[in-house]
Design a protein around this motif. Sequence first.
Motif, short mmCIF file in Angstrom:
data_model
loop_
_atom_site.label_atom_id
_atom_site.label_comp_id
_atom_site.label_asym_id
_atom_site.label_seq_id
_atom_site.Cartn_x
_atom_site.Cartn_y
_atom_site.Cartn_z
N ILE A 169 -9.05 14.33 8.64
CA ILE A 169 -8.40 13.07 9.02
C ILE A 169 -8.44 12.08 7.87
O ILE A 169 -7.47 11.37 7.61
N GLY A 170 -9.57 12.00 7.16
CA GLY A 170 -9.67 11.09 6.02
C GLY A 170 -8.63 11.40 4.96
O GLY A 170 -7.97 10.50 4.42
N VAL A 171 -8.43 12.67 4.67
CA VAL A 171 -7.45 13.08 3.66
C VAL A 171 -6.03 12.80 4.15
O VAL A 171 -5.19 12.28 3.41
N VAL A 172 -5.75 13.11 5.42
CA VAL A 172 -4.40 12.91 5.95
C VAL A 172 -4.04 11.43 6.01
O VAL A 172 -2.92 11.04 5.64
N VAL A 173 -4.98 10.60 6.43
CA VAL A 173 -4.71 9.16 6.48
C VAL A 173 -4.49 8.63 5.07
O VAL A 173 -3.58 7.82 4.82
N LEU A 214 -0.98 6.83 4.12
CA LEU A 214 -0.98 5.43 3.65
C LEU A 214 -0.60 5.33 2.18
O LEU A 214 0.14 4.43 1.78
N GLY A 215 -1.13 6.25 1.36
CA GLY A 215 -0.80 6.24 -0.06
C GLY A 215 0.68 6.47 -0.30
O GLY A 215 1.29 5.81 -1.14
N SER A 216 1.28 7.38 0.44
CA SER A 216 2.71 7.64 0.31
C SER A 216 3.52 6.41 0.70
O SER A 216 4.48 6.04 0.02
N TYR A 217 3.12 5.77 1.80
CA TYR A 217 3.83 4.58 2.27
C TYR A 217 3.72 3.44 1.26
O TYR A 217 4.71 2.80 0.92
N MET A 241 -1.23 7.12 -3.76
CA MET A 241 -1.45 8.24 -2.86
C MET A 241 -2.64 9.08 -3.33
O MET A 241 -3.52 9.45 -2.54
N ILE A 242 -2.69 9.38 -4.61
CA ILE A 242 -3.80 10.17 -5.15
C ILE A 242 -5.12 9.44 -4.97
O ILE A 242 -6.12 10.04 -4.55
N LEU A 243 -5.13 8.14 -5.24
CA LEU A 243 -6.36 7.36 -5.08
C LEU A 243 -6.84 7.34 -3.63
O LEU A 243 -8.03 7.53 -3.36
N LEU A 244 -5.92 7.15 -2.69
CA LEU A 244 -6.32 7.09 -1.28
C LEU A 244 -6.71 8.47 -0.73
O LEU A 244 -7.58 8.57 0.12
N VAL A 245 -6.08 9.53 -1.22
CA VAL A 245 -6.50 10.88 -0.81
C VAL A 245 -7.92 11.15 -1.31
O VAL A 245 -8.76 11.67 -0.56
#
Length: 100
Positions: free
Chosen positions: A46-50, A54-57, A69-73
């Motif tokens: 879930i942490g990776v998916v969120v 969010l990073g993509s958005y 996106m990379i930072l938030l993943v």
Amino acid sequence: MTDDEQIKSLEERLKKARNQGEPDVDEGGKPSPMGLAWKLGIELVIGVVVGLYLGSYIDDWLGTKPIVMILLVLLGFASGIRNVIKVASEMNKETDDQKQ
């Protein structure tokens, strides 16, 4: 079947249905190892998916395609690993307390 028998039958079926939603626990009331493993795996995913969503958005909004996106993943992954370490240390502490 009389009314009393129908009521008892209904009560038994309701009790059985209510117990199906109970969490998987062992004799001591603690979560079972399998339930704990599922919880940790789901938290990690879930942490990776969120982070991915969010990073993509945010990247689309700011026009900085893969950076946020990379930072938030990575942040979501680190958060999941932190939770795994936290639960593992709690389990280790409980084991040490039981040995004493």
